[in-house]
Design a protein around this motif. Structure first.
Motif, short mmCIF file in Angstrom:
data_model
loop_
_atom_site.label_atom_id
_atom_site.label_comp_id
_atom_site.label_asym_id
_atom_site.label_seq_id
_atom_site.Cartn_x
_atom_site.Cartn_y
_atom_site.Cartn_z
N GLU A 59 -129.48 -49.67 120.10
CA GLU A 59 -128.51 -50.21 121.06
C GLU A 59 -127.10 -49.66 120.86
N ARG A 60 -126.70 -49.41 119.59
CA ARG A 60 -125.28 -49.17 119.32
C ARG A 60 -124.99 -47.82 118.67
N ALA A 61 -126.00 -47.04 118.39
CA ALA A 61 -125.77 -45.71 117.82
C ALA A 61 -126.60 -44.70 118.62
N TYR A 62 -126.48 -43.43 118.26
CA TYR A 62 -127.26 -42.42 118.96
C TYR A 62 -127.57 -41.27 118.00
N ALA A 63 -128.50 -40.43 118.43
CA ALA A 63 -128.88 -39.21 117.70
C ALA A 63 -129.56 -39.49 116.36
N PHE A 64 -130.06 -40.72 116.17
CA PHE A 64 -130.80 -41.03 114.95
C PHE A 64 -132.11 -41.73 115.31
N GLU A 65 -133.13 -41.45 114.52
CA GLU A 65 -134.44 -42.05 114.74
C GLU A 65 -135.19 -42.13 113.42
N PRO A 66 -136.18 -43.01 113.33
CA PRO A 66 -136.95 -43.09 112.08
C PRO A 66 -137.67 -41.77 111.81
N LYS A 67 -137.71 -41.37 110.56
CA LYS A 67 -138.38 -40.12 110.19
C LYS A 67 -139.88 -40.36 110.09
N GLU A 68 -140.61 -39.72 110.98
CA GLU A 68 -142.07 -39.83 111.02
C GLU A 68 -142.51 -41.29 111.10
N GLY A 69 -141.74 -42.09 111.85
CA GLY A 69 -142.10 -43.49 112.06
C GLY A 69 -141.77 -44.42 110.90
N ASP A 70 -141.13 -43.89 109.86
CA ASP A 70 -140.79 -44.70 108.68
C ASP A 70 -139.42 -45.34 108.90
N LEU A 71 -139.37 -46.66 109.03
CA LEU A 71 -138.11 -47.35 109.32
C LEU A 71 -137.18 -47.42 108.11
N THR A 72 -137.64 -46.95 106.96
CA THR A 72 -136.76 -46.94 105.78
C THR A 72 -136.06 -45.60 105.61
N THR A 73 -136.45 -44.61 106.41
CA THR A 73 -135.81 -43.29 106.35
C THR A 73 -135.47 -42.85 107.76
N TRP A 74 -134.19 -42.54 107.96
CA TRP A 74 -133.72 -42.15 109.30
C TRP A 74 -133.17 -40.74 109.26
N LYS A 75 -133.41 -40.02 110.33
CA LYS A 75 -132.88 -38.66 110.43
C LYS A 75 -132.12 -38.52 111.74
N THR A 90 -115.50 -27.95 111.44
CA THR A 90 -115.51 -27.08 110.26
C THR A 90 -114.56 -25.92 110.47
N ASN A 91 -114.46 -25.07 109.46
CA ASN A 91 -113.62 -23.88 109.54
C ASN A 91 -114.13 -22.89 110.58
N GLU A 92 -115.36 -23.07 111.03
CA GLU A 92 -115.94 -22.19 112.04
C GLU A 92 -116.07 -22.89 113.39
N GLY A 93 -115.39 -24.02 113.53
CA GLY A 93 -115.45 -24.77 114.78
C GLY A 93 -116.36 -25.98 114.64
N GLU A 94 -116.65 -26.61 115.75
CA GLU A 94 -117.49 -27.81 115.72
C GLU A 94 -118.97 -27.41 115.67
N ILE A 95 -119.67 -28.03 114.75
CA ILE A 95 -121.11 -27.79 114.63
C ILE A 95 -121.81 -29.14 114.49
N PHE A 96 -123.11 -29.13 114.59
CA PHE A 96 -123.90 -30.33 114.35
C PHE A 96 -124.62 -30.18 113.01
N VAL A 97 -124.50 -31.20 112.19
CA VAL A 97 -125.14 -31.14 110.87
C VAL A 97 -126.26 -32.18 110.81
N ASP A 98 -127.30 -31.83 110.10
CA ASP A 98 -128.44 -32.73 109.94
C ASP A 98 -128.16 -33.75 108.84
N VAL A 99 -128.54 -34.98 109.11
CA VAL A 99 -128.28 -36.07 108.17
C VAL A 99 -129.55 -36.89 107.97
N GLU A 100 -129.74 -37.35 106.75
CA GLU A 100 -130.86 -38.24 106.45
C GLU A 100 -130.32 -39.48 105.74
N ILE A 101 -130.73 -40.65 106.20
CA ILE A 101 -130.28 -41.91 105.62
C ILE A 101 -131.50 -42.67 105.11
N LYS A 102 -131.46 -43.04 103.83
CA LYS A 102 -132.57 -43.77 103.22
C LYS A 102 -132.13 -45.18 102.85
#
Length: 218
Positions: free
Chosen positions: A17-33, A40-52
């Motif tokens: 409801e309140r965030a975007y661009a994140f989802e459970p990793k392989e259906g595991d609700l304890t790990t989000w990607k 950055t020094n090379e401009g705006e980029i998108f970086v991959d993040v994992e939250i456990k």
């Protein structure tokens, strides 16, 4: 103890409801990607993040790992992100708030891209598996060649044996026909009085004996 399903379900609902661009990793609700935009020094980029989420979540804070090759003052050398919110974590906080704080942090504190050094690989080291596979293939092909030769030799021998058997069979059949022809001939001679009954009996007995022996060989 594992995180209660009710807690995971609530966190999932809030993130959707309140965030975007994140989802459970392989259906595991304890790990989000997911990914976040980073200046950055090379401009705006998108970086991959994992939250456990740890097992005692929400008593303990999540662990945020930056997977893309960047550096930031709030990151450790192994990519773990250190934020004030995580350092002062409360069990009333939620996962979606971590994601929002993550976006705010990178919008304020620029990161720096890290050039990934190409790995130098020894050419011989690359070739060794190929050479090994080639040698194995040669051995396999040689084995198959031997098997094929054995099969061919066996088939050739079988063909030779079959030919000899057929020739032997034909010879026996010809002999039987000859004996039967001789029997027919002496019967005609006896009926025409060309041979005596004694001569007929003698020759008839010999031919019948030959015929019997030939037929037993077939």
């Amino acid at each position: 103890m594992p995180i209660p399903d009710s807690v995971l379900a609530k966190e999932y609902s809030l993130v959707m409801e309140r965030a975007y661009a994140f989802e459970p990793k392989e259906g595991d609700l304890t790990t989000w990607k997911g990914f976040v935009p980073v200046i950055t020094n090379e401009g705006e980029i998108f970086v991959d993040v994992e939250i456990k989420l740890p097992e005692n979540y929400p008593e303990s804070s999540p662990v945020v790992q930056i997977l893309s090759p960047i550096t930031n003052p709030n990151m450790t050398s192994d990519g773990v992100l250190e934020m004030r919110m995580l350092a002062r974590w409360r069990d009333s906080y939620h996962l979606f708030q971590v994601i929002v704080e993550l976006l705010r942090l990178f919008s304020k504190v620029p990161a720096r891209c890290v050039e990934e050094k190409p790995q130098t690989v020894d050419t011989q080291e690359q070739l060794n598996p190929i050479i090994s596979q080639k040698e194995q293939l040669v051995v396999i092909l040689e084995d198959k060649k031997k098997i094929l030769n054995e099969i061919k030799n066996k088939q050739s021998q079988q063909l030779t044996n079959r030919t000899l058997q057929q020739e032997k069979q034909k010879h026996l059949e010809d002999e039987i026909l000859n004996v039967e022809s001789e029997l027919f001939a002496i019967e005609q001679q006896f009926e025409d009085y060309d041979i005596s009954s004694l001569e007929f009996a003698k020759r008839f007995y010999n031919l019948k004996k030959r015929l019997y022996l030939l037929e037993t060989k077939i």
